[in-house]
Scaffold this motif. Structure first.
Motif, mmCIF file in Angstrom:
data_model
loop_
_atom_site.group_PDB
_atom_site.id
_atom_site.type_symbol
_atom_site.label_atom_id
_atom_site.label_comp_id
_atom_site.label_asym_id
_atom_site.label_seq_id
_atom_site.Cartn_x
_atom_site.Cartn_y
_atom_site.Cartn_z
ATOM 1 N N HIS A 191 1.206 2.714 -7.987
ATOM 2 C CA HIS A 191 -0.272 2.241 -8.146
ATOM 3 C C HIS A 191 -1.220 2.472 -9.556
ATOM 4 C CE1 HIS A 191 -0.519 2.061 -3.440
ATOM 5 N NE2 HIS A 191 0.233 1.193 -4.139
ATOM 6 N N SER A 245 2.918 3.854 -3.634
ATOM 7 C CA SER A 245 1.930 4.568 -4.361
ATOM 8 C C SER A 245 2.626 5.076 -5.861
ATOM 9 C CB SER A 245 1.707 5.816 -3.675
ATOM 10 O OG SER A 245 2.749 6.753 -3.222
ATOM 11 N N LEU A 269 -4.741 -3.014 -2.283
ATOM 12 C CA LEU A 269 -3.413 -2.523 -2.352
ATOM 13 C C LEU A 269 -3.339 -1.047 -2.881
ATOM 14 C CD1 LEU A 269 -1.010 -5.743 -2.429
ATOM 15 C CD2 LEU A 269 -1.842 -4.364 -0.484
ATOM 16 N N GLY A 270 -4.169 -0.880 -3.718
ATOM 17 C CA GLY A 270 -3.933 0.463 -4.482
ATOM 18 C C GLY A 270 -3.788 0.463 -5.930
ATOM 19 N N LYS A 313 0.817 -1.160 -0.103
ATOM 20 C CA LYS A 313 -0.027 0.031 -0.035
ATOM 21 C C LYS A 313 0.723 1.352 -0.083
ATOM 22 C CE LYS A 313 -3.637 -2.192 2.666
ATOM 23 N NZ LYS A 313 -4.411 -2.455 3.912
#
Length: 461
Positions: free
Chosen positions: A169, A166, A188-189, A163
């Motif tokens: 992501h 980023s 988890l994004g 997570k």
């Protein structure tokens, strides 16, 4: 019997991938520590991850005196018992369960950990290297087995710290594993994922090992398939030959497996992986292959084909320090939700695998000691966010004999005194360090471990 405290670190230690100035820094991702003098860099780099949104943001709010959500949920202290200053990090497979069967000692342990109202007396986080399941499903499974309510935010899967990554992501990622892959990736994004099966359907000529699955005719080449920008390895897949082949195709073609490149690009596309366990314990008498075995296959094939080392931008799960930091923050949040005034200063990590559980706990303990010695103040990305020092002072490793570790069998984690060396079961990036694989305590089972801790902390059994 108690063991000696962990000895000096190895010449090369992987501290847990998530380092650098911040999520936008090209070097944010991996960090190797080769000498003790590099520990200050570790402190600065790991602090950058704390500035990420979500979990670390809640920890930051807590440092300002703001309470987390759902106060009082699932935690209580007996009226005659002082607030706890310690918490437990519990492995699952080989400690609480063997396959789908609960270990009887686990039920005894939780009779001590849970009060008459069905509430935990101390903060507990379940830290597993499993990843082919949803977090809330694992919590429900544990609740049914252990007989009390386990909340999803008490469970850390091997890939939970993803997570924090980023910067990947919004990239188009090939995801490997099994179970609820896409749902896990999105939780988890990761917003744009492609499964190995989807890639195989788009390019059927890539998967040629199984004669029954080979295409009967040659399909037309595709040029409308968007390029893949990275690889996400969440857990061991079912058809290893298919996953190994297609992951290699993606890495060697720079994300365009329908084409061919004269020279494989290097550095290759970013690879994020979780769960480095070579082996794990189920119902069988001997350990089973884990995701670490799959990673070993992939690394070996890549090295053989290209002559270069497969590199990871993120490698997490036990024994990564990042995973233990993530668990530490959840423990502290649990204590704050209860309003316990005394900070949690000691963590006890109970596991059955010397390489992941003991090594990881001892490595995190060493990190905590170096942080205190060199200055506990940590800064976030670019020095803009200053967080309070961690209250955690130690992390003790407790090894149980109900899983991978067998006190009557050979000890493959120790260096042989003879000419022939014993095999090292750790991941390639975690060099052998005898001191880090010496447990603080070895007991028969998790119930004995809980009794040991309660005795050390002066708590009633």
């Amino acid at each position: 019997m108690p063991r000696a405290p962990p000895g000096p670190s190895a010449h090369r230690l992987l501290i847990g991938y998530a380092a650098g100035a911040g999520p936008t820094d090209p070097g944010w991702g991996c960090l190797h520590v080769r000498t003790t003098g590099c520990w200050m860099a570790v402190l600065r780099c790991l602090a950058a991850v704390r500035a990420a949104p979500g979990l670390w943001g809640r920890a930051a709010r807590a440092s300002l005196g703001l309470r987390g959500r759902c106060p009082g949920r699932g935690y209580a202290v007996d009226a005659a018992q002082s607030p706890p200053t310690f918490g437990f990090l519990l492995d699952i497979d080989g400690v609480l369960v063997r396959g789908h069967r609960v270990i009887p000692a686990a039920l005894e342990a939780f009779r001590r950990l849970v009060n008459a109202h069905g509430q935990l007396r101390v903060p507990v986080v379940f830290v597993t290297n499993a990843g082919n399941i949803l977090q809330h499903s694992k919590a429900q499974e544990l609740s049914a087995l252990l007989g009390f309510k386990v909340e999803p935010d008490q469970v850390i899967l091997s890939h939970s710290p993803m997570k924090l990554f980023s910067q990947y992501h919004n990239k188009r990622m090939l995801v490997s594993g099994q179970g609820p892959l896409v749902e896990n990736a999105r939780i988890l994004g990761f917003e744009n994922v492609v499964t190995v099966d989807e890639l195989r359907m788009a390019f059927p000529v890539l998967d040629m090992v199984d004669l029954q699955r080979r295409p009967k005719t040659t399909p037309l080449p595709r040029n409308d398939f968007p390029a893949i920008e990275g690889v996400l390895l969440l857990g061991e897949p079912v058809r290893w030959e298919t996953s190994l082949q297609l992951i290699m195709d993606v890495l060697l073609s720079n994300g365009n497996p329908g084409t061919g490149l004269a020279t494989a690009p290097y550095p290759h596309l970013p690879v994020l992986a979780s769960n480095m366990d070579l082996l794990w314990m189920a119902e069988a008498k001997m350990p089973r292959f884990g995701h670490g075995t799959f990673l070993l296959c992939l690394e070996t094939i890549y090295q053989k084909v290209t002559g270069k080392e497969l590199r990871y931008e993120g490698l997490m799960g036990k024994p990564s320090v990042l995973t233990y930091q993530y668990a530490e923050d959840l423990i502290q949040q649990q204590a704050e939700r209860r309003g316990w005034a005394a900070p949690i200063q000691k963590l006890y990590a109970i596991g059955d695998n010397p390489m992941s559980d003991v090594y990881g706990a001892n490595l995190f303990h060493k990190y905590l000691q170096m942080a205190r010695h060199d200055g506990a103040e940590a800064r976030g990305a670019s020095g803009l966010w200053k967080r309070r020092p961690s209250a955690t002072q130690s992390c003790a490793s407790i090894l149980v004999c109900t899983g991978v570790y067998n006190p009557k069998g050979p000890e493959p984690t120790r260096p042989a005194q003879e000419a022939e060396e014993a095999p090292f079961h750790g991941h390639r990036d975690f060099s052998f360090s005898p001191g880090l694989m010496e447990a603080s305590h070895i007991v028969n089972d998790v119930n004995e471990a809980v009794q040991l801790v309660f005795h050390k902390e002066g708590w009633a059994l």
